[in-house]
Write a protein that holds these residues in place. Structure first.
Motif, short mmCIF file in Angstrom:
data_model
loop_
_atom_site.label_atom_id
_atom_site.label_comp_id
_atom_site.label_asym_id
_atom_site.label_seq_id
_atom_site.Cartn_x
_atom_site.Cartn_y
_atom_site.Cartn_z
N UNK A 83 0.82 -1.21 0.00
CA UNK A 83 0.00 0.00 0.00
C UNK A 83 0.85 1.26 0.00
N UNK A 84 2.16 1.08 -0.16
CA UNK A 84 3.08 2.20 -0.34
C UNK A 84 3.13 3.15 0.86
N UNK B 1 8.68 2.28 1.42
CA UNK B 1 9.33 1.39 0.49
C UNK B 1 10.84 1.62 0.60
N UNK C 104 5.61 6.58 0.69
CA UNK C 104 4.69 6.77 -0.41
C UNK C 104 3.51 7.63 0.03
N UNK C 105 2.50 7.79 -0.84
CA UNK C 105 1.41 8.72 -0.52
C UNK C 105 0.74 8.50 0.84
N UNK C 106 0.31 7.29 1.21
CA UNK C 106 -0.34 7.19 2.52
C UNK C 106 0.64 7.42 3.67
#
Lengths: 653, 653
Positions: B22-23, B26, B42-44
């Protein structure tokens, strides 16, 4: 000439003193003598920076559903070698071995030749024009202090002029030749200079305990975004186009930084990488800006004529005419303009300048800069570059991992072609290590030739193919047939449109744009930030140090904070006028005074920074007025009308 | 054993896979093989980090009017030399010259001896206890894989145990002796090791083009705040106490980082430096927390007995008893607890552990860590150290610039003393370069002696003073008198209480605390972030790809955004149940479905993540429900009651 918000001449020295005194920023490590190109932000600077970043995030990331990422600053050598930064992110410097001074070679040549040309003009009695200068030139001026009034021959003069016109195009060796040819020395001492050497502008370090993993501090946030492309595409349910975004520090080891906040070694960037199909650079929201947003352009062709004439038109027109290459680029230019407007940038001090081919970064195919006019000249504050497929391609090639989009075709592509099929069991043993070469040669045979081959084979003839190093090779065990092919999926490497914001430069330019001096018995400086951008929204001042005021101040401060509005209390013992003027310098848009009337009935006065008018109302009403203005849901003029101007208090302003 | 939110055993592998898929984060530079200790968000992850930081800023900076600053990460050598980091911020490492492997010496000795003790226990048939292990130990475990079942003599066993108890106290030479004495080698190969050498944990670089300005990436944000002390004090109108705060990246070049996000080389910190009068460490807001906030303590005396028994009491009690040294320290411990609670940390997985004297950083005189229980054991996530006057003193001494507070005394201090006054015009020529030495010696003469001197002089005698290197020196042109002195100003170097937050560690621990698996036909993972902290607040899903839904989706998304609430659209072609479960994994607390009913009457359904119940209402009502919950102005239960549970839709969950 640089001007204040009200059009008066801007005295940078005065402004700078104000900004340091009020702790917007301060040179880092000043106790230790300072390090040039490094600055710290104090409380108001920090809050202002935060406001700009918040506005940016809302305006771009949230509004467009961009995928924000936060990648590391530490970056291993190999990544930046591949991206080209290890080889190309450098300036040429030369050293005076005697004094130890280091000069940026291109700047030095430029400035010496310009000084000589000026001296020549004076010697010839020609008028020396005072041009608008960019920040770099202004900075460099300092080295050559004295213009020698010496007449040059017409020939030399012409040569200098031609050299200056191409100054951005020389490499180190050429700059070295110019230095020798034109006898350029250390302007201060006349000392001879060593030949130029490349100085990479990245800060180098070593990752981990063994020194075999060299790394750098990133020069831009972009690389981290490119390397995450596949994961972001998947996160976006494989849909194109999409944009990633990142806000974070980047680093640039400047040879000799000056110009305050405009040329620093560590800076906050906000970068967007918009990934787009190279065959389709339309943008679905372009219609929203096409006719409503008008920009001031300085396109390439105007600059080529040595002009700086502004071309003003809507972004829709600019894209239709082809001056701006495509809708996506145009959309972002318009959005950049709207963002700058929102934070308070003077719209008469913005222009969009197209890069000349020789000044673009090594990865860019086109680039427009949003430049802001300041006392340092026109400053590049936002770059909007088309990086094409450069970065994704080089990383993919280096690592062997594909960075592509696979798109199911709505209508499958169907076509016929001649295929040459050679029996691999024959090919391998026959050519051994050359087998691959032969295959590649077969691959390259054009369709017309293949058709002929098919005919030759049909007639029982032999066919040959020309292989590098092997000559004509006869093919056995081979068929050539016409087949129908179907392609259901299209593969492409996305192009990247990159709007890249230097937050520190925007920060500084904004301050110059909203700075002015209030006329009066004593000149007082004001920073007129739009309320939403201002570091603090409300100043609370008790009229005096009367004991009754203190609990009211605390309670009101909490009440305002609970309403989500930042405020500061100034209960120092200076006069109320001085306290207000201190906060005008901090750019606080509203001031609330607690006085004896407050003790009686709870009402307070609310003062607006720019007009200095006040109203008197209940605390709730006053909070509502400010919240309304912050949320674009009411104006100060409306509040003045509703509550009437209050003039009861005696303030020694 | 680590557990999920619902108390089930936590499978870290499964959670980790989810977080990467779900990024949330990473590994950085994965395309290039990765660099250990570096991670991208990542975005979330980025949004979650932002939520935590925003909450932190509100909870600490805004609530307490702290002075936020943003200082540079690049720091010149001299500053960190003075602060002690160049000399002391290091670990001991030793190298296996054959394999090139590098080990952290203390960890290696500890782990080898522990493995031998375990082998001994097994050989003796004793039970090997499975203890709770901290993250470091768990990590190190990997090196010694095979426990050799070998019995040790009682003497050796005792020696090992004593060595392990003191393992944090050895320096490099001692660790080297232990390695030789106990024949410790590379556990994997048995290869001999080189003697330990100090490895400084700061990333080194060079600032500017000549290499004569070495610098480091800061190991903490604190130094920048200390160096700005004078300016901040002035900004605060010279009032004490006050706090500065800073949010930014710091760096630590770990020898061999593992443990995911818990031990990284580049990390986000949020640090507060609360400057306080050493004579008065009371805090005006302590009363607000004294009786209402209860903490779980693990004090020093309990640990000294080899125990981990928790002592739970109010912070008021803890300070009264002297377990926590003072009100200011206590106030911050309570505020830390409240902050952790607000972002969703499980209150049963927090403890406050006091540092043992030998484990404190070189600058600390006392330190309490807020530790969070995770699958890696108890993790230090917030440190709350009393740095005393250490930093301000060393920087002041090094630069010769004072970093002090001058406080006007309400009641001036008045006292009498004997003063020795020597005529400088005599002293200088008489002693020349030694004059200063003589003055210093005079300075040191105690009061009783001075009184005697006065008497001697009165009697017409001669007085002498003993000067280093000169012996007894006779003083001429001298008077000794009793004078009254008045002091109106008190000067002191403030002490610093420093709550320091590792945002990445809090981020990861929080995820473990709110992670659980929903039972059902198919196990589905859920991240139950509190709505205010969740990366995205609302997921919008059209029931199907029906063309009528698309404009409604876009309009609703804009409407929600205008209401200031972040939302994401999932219009992918997977089933609505799958889309919801994807968003349960992202921790999105609310889902809105647009269905055929919406086309007819504009109503939508609102689903709550944890209970999976839905209501049906107008879009405005639904937005109001969510805004209410986000602003602590209503609950989901109230909404369920008001609108009734909706069960019309068929969802394949």
């Amino acid at each position: 000439m640089a001007t204040t918000k009200t059009g008066a001449p801007l005295d940078r020295g005065t402004l700078d003193t104000l900004l340091r005194r009020r702790l917007f920023y301060t040179p880092s490590f000043e106790m230790y003598g300072g390090v040039s190109g490094l600055y710290d932000y104090g409380p108001p600077g920090c809050a202002l920076q935060q406001s700009i970043v918040d506005t940016w995030r809302k305006h771009f990331v949230l509004e467009e559903d961009m995928l924000e990422v936060d990648c590391t600053m530490l970056t291993p050598h190999e990544v930046l070698k591949t991206s080209g930064h290890v080889d190309k992110f450098a300036d040429w410097m030369c050293k005076d071995p005697k004094s130890g001074e280091i000069f940026r070679a291109d700047h030095l040549v430029e400035e010496v030749l310009e000084a000589r040309l000026k001296g020549d003009k004076e010697a010839r009695g020609e008028k020396v024009a005072v041009e608008e200068e960019d920040a770099d030139k202004k900075k460099r001026k300092k080295k050559v202090k004295d213009i020698q009034v010496v007449k040059l021959t017409d020939e030399v003069r012409k040569e200098y002029e031609e050299t200056l016109a191409k100054i951005d195009n020389y490499d180190g060796a050429e700059l070295g030749e110019l230095i020798i040819k034109h006898k350029i020395t250390n302007p201060a001492t006349g000392g001879a200079l060593e030949p130029p050497v490349a100085f990479n502008l990245m800060f180098q370090t070593s990752i981990g305990p063994s020194s075999n993993l060299p790394g750098y501090l990133r020069p831009e946030t972009a690389q981290g975004q490119f390397l995450t492309f596949n994961k972001l595409l998947e996160f976006n349910n494989l849909r194109m186009p999409f944009a990633s975004a990142s806000i974070g520090k980047s680093f640039r080891n400047e040879i000799s930084p000056r110009s305050g906040l405009l040329r620093v070694r560590e800076f906050l960037m906000a970068e967007i990488e918009h990934f787009v199909d190279p065959a389709e650079k339309k943008h679905p929201r372009f219609v929203e800006v096409a006719d409503s947003v008008s920009l001031k352009f300085l396109p390439r062709n105007v600059q080529e004529q040595g002009q700086t004439t502004i071309v003003e038109k809507t972004i829709g027109e600019a894209v239709r005419e082809g001056m701006v290459d495509n809708e996506t680029l145009g959309y972002f230019l318009a959005r950049i303009q709207l963002f700058l407007k929102e934070i308070g940038i003077d719209q008469n001090k913005v222009r969009f300048r197209q890069h000349m081919p020789n000044e673009m970064a090594h990865y860019a195919t086109d680039c427009w800069d949003a430049e802001l006019l300041t006392s340092y000249g026109w400053i590049e504050c936002v770059g909007c570059a088309d990086r094409s497929a450069y970065d994704l391609t080089v990383h993919s090639k280096k690592t062997g991992q594909s960075l592509i989009v696979r798109e199911a075709l709505e209508v499958p592509k169907v076509w016929e072609q001649w295929d040459i099929v050679v029996d691999k069991k024959w090919l391998g043993p026959r050519f051994k290590k050359d087998a691959k070469k032969v295959e590649e040669a077969i691959e390259k045979v054009p369709q017309e030739e293949r058709e002929k081959m098919a005919a030759t084979l049909k007639e029982g003839g032999k066919i040959t193919v020309k292989v590098d190093g092997l000559g004509e090779v006869e093919l056995d065990k081979v068929t050539v047939e016409k087949n129908q092919h179907t392609q259901n999926v299209r593969e492409y490497t996305p192009n990247v449109i990159e709007p890249s914001f230097g937050i520190g430069r925007i920060f500084y330019s904004l301050i110059e744009h909203i700075y002015w001096t209030r006329p009066g018995s004593e000149l007082r400086d004001v920073l007129s930030f739009p309320p939403r951008i201002a570091p603090t929204k409300i100043l609370i001042v008790p009229l005096s140090s009367n004991k009754d005021f203190a609990p009211l101040v605390t309670a009101l401060s909490h009440k305002i904070r609970r309403a989500g509005v930042s405020n500061r209390v100034d209960n120092s013992s200076t006069s109320i006028g001085k306290r207000y003027s201190r906060n005008d310098e901090l750019g606080t848009p509203f001031g609330i005074t607690i006085d004896f009337q407050t003790v009686k009935d709870g009402t307070v006065t609310l003062r607006e920074r720019d007009g200095m008018k006040q109203i008197r109302a209940s605390q709730e009403q006053v909070i509502e007025v400010v919240k309304g203005i912050l949320e674009d849901n009411g104006t100060w003029e409306e509040a003045l009308e509703k509550y009437g101007e209050f003039q009861g208090q005696e303030l020694d302003e």
